[in-house]
Design a protein around this motif. Structure first.
Motif, mmCIF file in Angstrom:
data_model
loop_
_atom_site.group_PDB
_atom_site.id
_atom_site.type_symbol
_atom_site.label_atom_id
_atom_site.label_comp_id
_atom_site.label_asym_id
_atom_site.label_seq_id
_atom_site.Cartn_x
_atom_site.Cartn_y
_atom_site.Cartn_z
ATOM 1 N N HIS A 93 12.153 -75.870 -136.300
ATOM 2 C CA HIS A 93 13.338 -75.251 -135.036
ATOM 3 C C HIS A 93 12.860 -75.671 -133.652
ATOM 4 O O HIS A 93 11.726 -75.705 -133.652
ATOM 5 C CB HIS A 93 13.660 -73.757 -135.332
ATOM 6 C CG HIS A 93 12.490 -72.829 -135.537
ATOM 7 N ND1 HIS A 93 11.841 -72.658 -136.623
ATOM 8 C CD2 HIS A 93 11.837 -72.091 -134.534
ATOM 9 C CE1 HIS A 93 10.959 -71.840 -136.589
ATOM 10 N NE2 HIS A 93 10.837 -71.390 -135.095
ATOM 11 N N VAL A 183 15.590 -70.576 -132.448
ATOM 12 C CA VAL A 183 16.237 -71.249 -133.692
ATOM 13 C C VAL A 183 17.494 -71.734 -133.615
ATOM 14 O O VAL A 183 18.487 -71.073 -133.716
ATOM 15 C CB VAL A 183 16.309 -69.939 -135.013
ATOM 16 C CG1 VAL A 183 16.692 -70.646 -136.172
ATOM 17 C CG2 VAL A 183 14.937 -69.250 -134.957
ATOM 18 N N ASP A 184 17.376 -73.200 -133.163
ATOM 19 C CA ASP A 184 18.593 -73.681 -132.983
ATOM 20 C C ASP A 184 19.603 -73.912 -133.838
ATOM 21 O O ASP A 184 19.460 -73.627 -135.059
ATOM 22 C CB ASP A 184 18.310 -75.157 -132.526
ATOM 23 C CG ASP A 184 17.355 -75.728 -133.170
ATOM 24 O OD1 ASP A 184 18.078 -76.778 -134.248
ATOM 25 O OD2 ASP A 184 16.369 -75.934 -133.255
ATOM 26 N N ALA A 187 18.926 -75.612 -137.226
ATOM 27 C CA ALA A 187 18.085 -74.969 -138.246
ATOM 28 C C ALA A 187 18.768 -74.027 -139.089
ATOM 29 O O ALA A 187 18.681 -73.617 -140.322
ATOM 30 C CB ALA A 187 16.832 -74.534 -137.394
ATOM 31 N N SER A 188 19.708 -73.480 -138.284
ATOM 32 C CA SER A 188 20.417 -72.116 -138.884
ATOM 33 C C SER A 188 21.343 -72.567 -139.843
ATOM 34 O O SER A 188 21.411 -72.134 -140.833
ATOM 35 C CB SER A 188 21.442 -71.347 -137.686
ATOM 36 O OG SER A 188 20.223 -70.797 -136.914
#
Length: 239
Positions: A93, A183-184, A187-188
């Motif tokens: 991330h 955590v962009d 990535a989520s």
């Protein structure tokens, strides 16, 4: 305990709340040899539940605490509902500026004053830009953060998520903010896909917030509280 100081008063209106401090942070920032792997931190959480004689619990894990909570849920049947908020997960991330190998090199460099002092100053600037303004960010804590990066095994996390398919009693919630600078969103969404591949639709609830950054539990408290309350109300937790 700082991350949840705004959300906890709302949750406490409908359920007992405990804010867990990981060694190396908050009031325990002075602790040496703090647990750094996902497995170690999951065992730490279970040890607290054992010591306090907790019954069934609903767990909310934030950021790095997300994968530790996931580990705890898989080794402790007392965890009946697991929610992850802006959690790290199955791919690199934005906040993970460097990978595992670089983390190992930097850990070694921090031991030498010539390299360590400028690195420490650089880390402080970067972490405070990302919102970690209330942390001491001393050498021991910086080293622990690097150990977390070094020990964050994405393959291991995927294995934990896949193992959820055998825990039919466990309900899962996944929440993130679209403007998270740590955590962009990419990535989520990858973490969401991993959960969806392992769980039936009725076992997974998601919440995507338009804003709130990496710590939406500070600014979007009402939305998160309502979401958690709905998950709690539909669980079979015996309070």
């Amino acid at each position: 305990e700082r991350d949840f100081r705004y959300l906890s008063p709302l949750i406490s209106r409908w359920a007992p709340v405990v804010r867990v401090v990981f060694p190396g942070f908050g009031e325990l920032h002075h602790v040496e040899d703090a647990p750094s792997t996902i497995e170690e931190r999951g065992q730490y959480l279970r040890a607290i539940a054992d010591r306090e004689s907790w019954g069934e619990v609903m767990v909310l894990g934030h950021s790095m605490g997300g994968v530790a909570s996931l580990q705890w849920a898989l080794i402790d049947p007392r965890v009946r509902q697991l929610s992850l908020l802006c959690s790290v997960g199955v791919e690199r991330h934005r906040g993970m500026i460097f990978g595992h190998r670089v983390a190992r090199l930097l850990l070694n460099a921090l031991r030498w004053p010539f390299f360590g002092r400028p690195l420490l100053a650089m880390f402080r600037r970067q972490y405070r830009l990302m919102g970690f303004r209330g942390h001491p960010l001393h050498l021991r804590q910086q080293s622990l953060i690097l150990r977390h990066v070094r020990d964050l095994d994405f393959v291991y996390v995927r294995g934990l998520i896949e193992a959820l398919s055998t825990r039919s009693h466990l309900q899962v919630g996944l929440a993130w903010a679209m403007d998270d600078l740590v955590v962009d969103q990419s990535a989520s969404l990858a973490l969401e896909r991993a959960f969806r591949s392992a769980l039936s639709p009725e076992r997974l609830a998601t919440l995507c917030l338009q804003d709130g950054g990496h710590n939406p539990q500070r600014s979007r408290t009402k939305e998160i509280d309502r979401w958690l309350h709905s998950l709690y109300s539909h669980s079979i937790i015996n309070t």
